[in-house]
Design an enzyme around this catalytic site. Structure first.
Site, mmCIF file in Angstrom:
data_model
loop_
_atom_site.group_PDB
_atom_site.id
_atom_site.type_symbol
_atom_site.label_atom_id
_atom_site.label_comp_id
_atom_site.label_asym_id
_atom_site.label_seq_id
_atom_site.Cartn_x
_atom_site.Cartn_y
_atom_site.Cartn_z
ATOM 1 N N PRO A 77 34.141 -24.646 31.405
ATOM 2 C CG PRO A 77 34.161 -24.491 29.087
ATOM 3 C CD PRO A 77 34.828 -23.946 30.311
ATOM 4 C CG ASN A 78 30.581 -28.732 29.462
ATOM 5 O OD1 ASN A 78 29.387 -28.524 29.551
ATOM 6 N ND2 ASN A 78 31.271 -28.439 28.360
ATOM 7 C CG HIS A 94 43.990 -30.166 30.946
ATOM 8 N ND1 HIS A 94 42.874 -29.448 30.600
ATOM 9 C CD2 HIS A 94 45.064 -29.437 30.568
ATOM 10 C CE1 HIS A 94 43.268 -28.326 30.026
ATOM 11 N NE2 HIS A 94 44.592 -28.284 29.988
ATOM 12 N NE ARG A 152 32.585 -32.954 30.543
ATOM 13 C CZ ARG A 152 33.622 -32.184 30.306
ATOM 14 N NH1 ARG A 152 34.243 -31.600 31.329
ATOM 15 N NH2 ARG A 152 34.052 -31.986 29.092
ATOM 16 C CG ASN A 211 40.394 -28.232 33.877
ATOM 17 O OD1 ASN A 211 40.405 -27.990 32.672
ATOM 18 N ND2 ASN A 211 40.123 -29.441 34.360
ATOM 19 N NE ARG A 228 39.885 -37.179 26.447
ATOM 20 C CZ ARG A 228 38.937 -36.365 26.913
ATOM 21 N NH1 ARG A 228 39.237 -35.476 27.861
ATOM 22 N NH2 ARG A 228 37.706 -36.440 26.448
ATOM 23 C CE1 TYR A 246 37.659 -34.739 31.240
ATOM 24 C CE2 TYR A 246 35.438 -35.319 30.526
ATOM 25 C CZ TYR A 246 36.664 -34.738 30.270
ATOM 26 O OH TYR A 246 36.912 -34.156 29.057
ATOM 27 C CD GLU A 277 47.120 -25.945 30.005
ATOM 28 O OE1 GLU A 277 48.127 -25.237 29.704
ATOM 29 O OE2 GLU A 277 46.530 -26.656 29.188
ATOM 30 C CB ALA A 300 36.029 -27.135 25.673
HETATM 31 C C1 DQA Z 1 39.696 -31.271 30.436
HETATM 32 C C2 DQA Z 1 40.162 -31.722 29.044
HETATM 33 C C3 DQA Z 1 39.518 -30.884 27.951
HETATM 34 O O1 DQA Z 1 39.950 -31.321 26.678
HETATM 35 C C4 DQA Z 1 38.002 -31.025 28.014
HETATM 36 O O2 DQA Z 1 37.389 -30.173 27.056
HETATM 37 C C5 DQA Z 1 37.462 -30.778 29.375
HETATM 38 C C6 DQA Z 1 38.181 -31.279 30.546
HETATM 39 C C7 DQA Z 1 40.264 -32.177 31.559
HETATM 40 O O3 DQA Z 1 40.233 -31.744 32.704
HETATM 41 O O4 DQA Z 1 40.706 -33.301 31.303
HETATM 42 O O5 DQA Z 1 36.352 -30.250 29.531
HETATM 43 O O6 DQA Z 1 40.179 -29.950 30.670
#
Ligand code: DQA
Length: 142
Positions: A10-11, A100, A18, A74, A107, A23, A98, A77
């Site tokens: 998501p997102n 990020h 964003r 990835n 964070r 990011y 995984e 959230a």
């Molecule tokens: C994320 C880190 C997550 O905590 C966050 O909710 C994201 C992006 C990252 O790529 O740093 O949406 O996965």
């Protein structure tokens, strides 16, 4: 199977605009290109998928378990909340890395815990979109 799956949650479709301070300015298209360079080099196909929906991600992980030799994930959230995604990873025979973009461990406290890490082969955090490239290399290098 000469095929990797790249799944973004998501997102992450909004990458580039964003929260660029966290990011960066690269887009999701840049992420896909980063991974595709590696899969092309190794003669692998890449399927990329982005969804804002937990169940759709579960479906894709299950599918990748049948059609791919590894997954770069990835889960955004959902990393911090999703037992369903964790169970999907645990259910398939292929390795999942995984990724990020940000360093989740430096964070907010609620990002420190990953529901997924213990069923993944590895976790790469805080290296920006290069992390995706390193994940692909880790899955493909012998
Ligand atoms: C994320 C880190 C997550 O905590 C966050 O909710 C994201 C992006 C990252 O790529 O740093 O949406 O996965």
């Amino acid at each position: 199977m000469n095929r990797l799956m790249l799944i973004n949650g998501p997102n992450l479709n909004l990458l580039g605009t964003r929260e660029p301070g966290i990011y960066g300015s690269h887009t999701l298209q840049d992420v896909v290109a980063e991974v595709k360079h590696v899969t092309d080099d190794f003669g692998y196909d890449l399927e990329d998928y982005q969804s804002n929906h937990e169940g759709a991600m579960v479906d894709k992980i299950q599918e990748a378990g049948r059609t791919c030799s590894g997954i770069i994930l990835n889960a955004a959230a959902y990393t911090h909340t999703s037992i369903a995604i964790r169970d999907a990873i645990a259910s398939i025979p292929v390795p999942v890395i995984e990724v990020h973009i940000s360093n989740i461990h430096t964070r907010e406290e609620f990002r420190h815990h990953s529901m997924l890490a213990s069923v993944c082969k590895a976790q790469i955090v805080g290296l920006g979109i290069k992390g995706y490239r390193y994940a692909a290399l880790a899955l493909l290098e012998k």
